[in-house]
Write an enzyme that holds these catalytic residues in place. Structure first.
Site, short mmCIF file in Angstrom:
data_model
loop_
_atom_site.label_atom_id
_atom_site.label_comp_id
_atom_site.label_asym_id
_atom_site.label_seq_id
_atom_site.Cartn_x
_atom_site.Cartn_y
_atom_site.Cartn_z
N HIS A 213 0.87 -1.18 0.00
CA HIS A 213 0.00 0.00 0.00
C HIS A 213 0.91 1.23 0.00
O HIS A 213 1.74 1.40 0.90
CB HIS A 213 -0.92 0.00 1.22
CG HIS A 213 -1.86 -1.17 1.25
ND1 HIS A 213 -2.04 -1.94 2.38
CD2 HIS A 213 -2.64 -1.70 0.29
CE1 HIS A 213 -2.92 -2.90 2.11
NE2 HIS A 213 -3.30 -2.78 0.85
N GLU B 202 1.79 3.72 3.08
CA GLU B 202 2.22 3.17 4.38
C GLU B 202 3.74 3.31 4.46
O GLU B 202 4.50 2.39 4.14
CB GLU B 202 1.74 1.72 4.51
CG GLU B 202 0.22 1.64 4.50
CD GLU B 202 -0.32 0.22 4.56
OE1 GLU B 202 0.48 -0.72 4.65
OE2 GLU B 202 -1.56 0.06 4.52
N HIS C 140 3.49 -3.39 7.04
CA HIS C 140 2.39 -2.47 6.78
C HIS C 140 2.19 -1.51 7.94
O HIS C 140 2.65 -1.75 9.06
CB HIS C 140 1.07 -3.25 6.59
CG HIS C 140 0.99 -4.02 5.32
ND1 HIS C 140 0.27 -3.58 4.23
CD2 HIS C 140 1.55 -5.21 4.95
CE1 HIS C 140 0.38 -4.47 3.25
NE2 HIS C 140 1.16 -5.46 3.68
N GLU D 240 1.77 -5.49 11.08
CA GLU D 240 1.14 -4.17 11.19
C GLU D 240 1.87 -3.39 12.28
O GLU D 240 1.94 -3.82 13.43
CB GLU D 240 -0.34 -4.32 11.54
CG GLU D 240 -1.18 -4.98 10.46
CD GLU D 240 -1.47 -4.06 9.28
OE1 GLU D 240 -1.17 -2.85 9.38
OE2 GLU D 240 -1.99 -4.56 8.26
#
Length: 334
Positions: A59, A62, A151, A215
């Site tokens: 993404h 990010e 991420h 994450e």
């Protein structure tokens, strides 16, 4: 510093390097493979038989994980980090990175395990290229294979740093790998129980790698990631690359969760009954009406200790609009 250490700079400028292969002073080979893709290979005498794939920017907005990989590459190019592992650095959605957007048309992390073949456009082509780069990198026999896909999240989280562990029929989740994540600062791990279409699902299911989506906090623009503390992860990655990782088997403090259900959006009539700013890992009471869709489809909370992660009612029809998870124990680990 060697020019190939500036992979991020080259990628954001959309430029190819003049030299595709460079050697550090201590014989580490850096090889540019394609846009946003660089392989690091230690001298044969130092190679410890491990292969590490580090990806970020799947993404494009990010940025904290992208900056982390950039720092590691700089360290290798300067000779400060001395690899004993082969390492493949991948920046995923390079055009979205240049625009500072999550994606252009399609979410790249929903295009793996063959899903890209059912779509058209540059992001489907990029997912296919990333699969091929990973397949080629992990093609050498007799080596350990590890993939971390880094991420940051769209929304805040009650547990800021956590990992998602893919699933494959016949494979057990590894206690050793979870202890490694615990040492790297992960506070929780979600043990998945079905196949998926993410990058790590592809490398775990198809390439026999140990693979994790990590994450690391809230998504912010380049240069604004002071609030994202990745120091423990950065140290652990350096140790893995250099082959100096301390042994650990401790899961102390690591929270484990299992997937209970996925909430799938079937139509434009889909309603998610949560505040727009709800945080990941928010608890939901039994009996709560979580979502509704066509044909009187209703998601009502039935589980004890249920929590929600990745709620997103704006996904395309047919995709996951949230995951319901419940606490689990280490009894399920191998």
């Amino acid at each position: 510093m060697l020019a190939l250490g500036k992979l991020l700079e080259l990628t954001l400028a959309g430029r190819e390097p003049a030299q595709k292969i460079q050697l550090t002073v201590d014989g580490v080979q850096m090889r540019w493979l394609s846009e946003g893709a660089l392989e690091v290979r230690p001298p044969e005498a130092r190679d410890n038989g491990s292969d590490l794939l580090l990806s970020s920017g799947i993404h494009g907005n990010e940025t904290a994980p992208i900056e982390l990989l950039d720092r590691l590459l700089h360290g290798i190019a300067r000779g400060e980090i001395k690899p004993r592992s082969r390492v493949l650095f991948l920046f995923g959605n390079t055009e979205a990175m240049r625009r500072g957007e999550r994606y252009l048309e399609l979410d790249v992390n929903r295009l793996f395990n063959g899903r890209h073949e059912k779509n058209i456009g540059p992001e489907a082509m990029r997912a296919a290229e990333l699969e091929q780069l990973a397949r080629s990198f992990f093609s050498l026999p007799g080596r350990s294979r590890l993939h971390y896909d880094l991420h940051t999240a769209i929304r805040g989280s009650k547990i800021e740093q956590f990992a998602l562990y893919p699933w494959k029929e016949g494979r057990q989740h590894s206690r050793h790998q979870l202890a490694r994540l615990n040492a790297a600062g992960m506070q929780a791990v979600l043990l998945q129980n079905k196949t998926s279409i993410t990058f790590t699902a592809f490398t775990y299911e198809q390439l026999e790698a140990e693979a994790f989506t990590l994450e690391l906090g809230k998504a912010r623009p380049f240069g604004q990631n002071q609030g994202v503390n990745v120091s423990r992860l950065e140290l652990r990655l350096k140790q893995i690359i250099e082959g100096t990782e301390p042994e650990t088997d401790s899961l102390d403090g690591l929270k484990l969760f299992a997937v209970s259900r996925e909430v799938i959006k079937h139509s434009d009539a889909f309603l998610l009954h949560l505040p727009a700013d709800v945080e990941n890992f928010s608890e939901l009471e039994k009996g709560y009406l979580l979502a509704e869709d066509v044909a009187k489809t209703r998601w009502v909370i039935e589980e004890e200790g249920a929590r929600i992660i990745f709620p997103n009612p704006k996904v395309k029809n047919g995709l996951r609009a949230g995951i319901l998870i419940v606490p689990t124990t280490d009894a399920v680990l191998g």
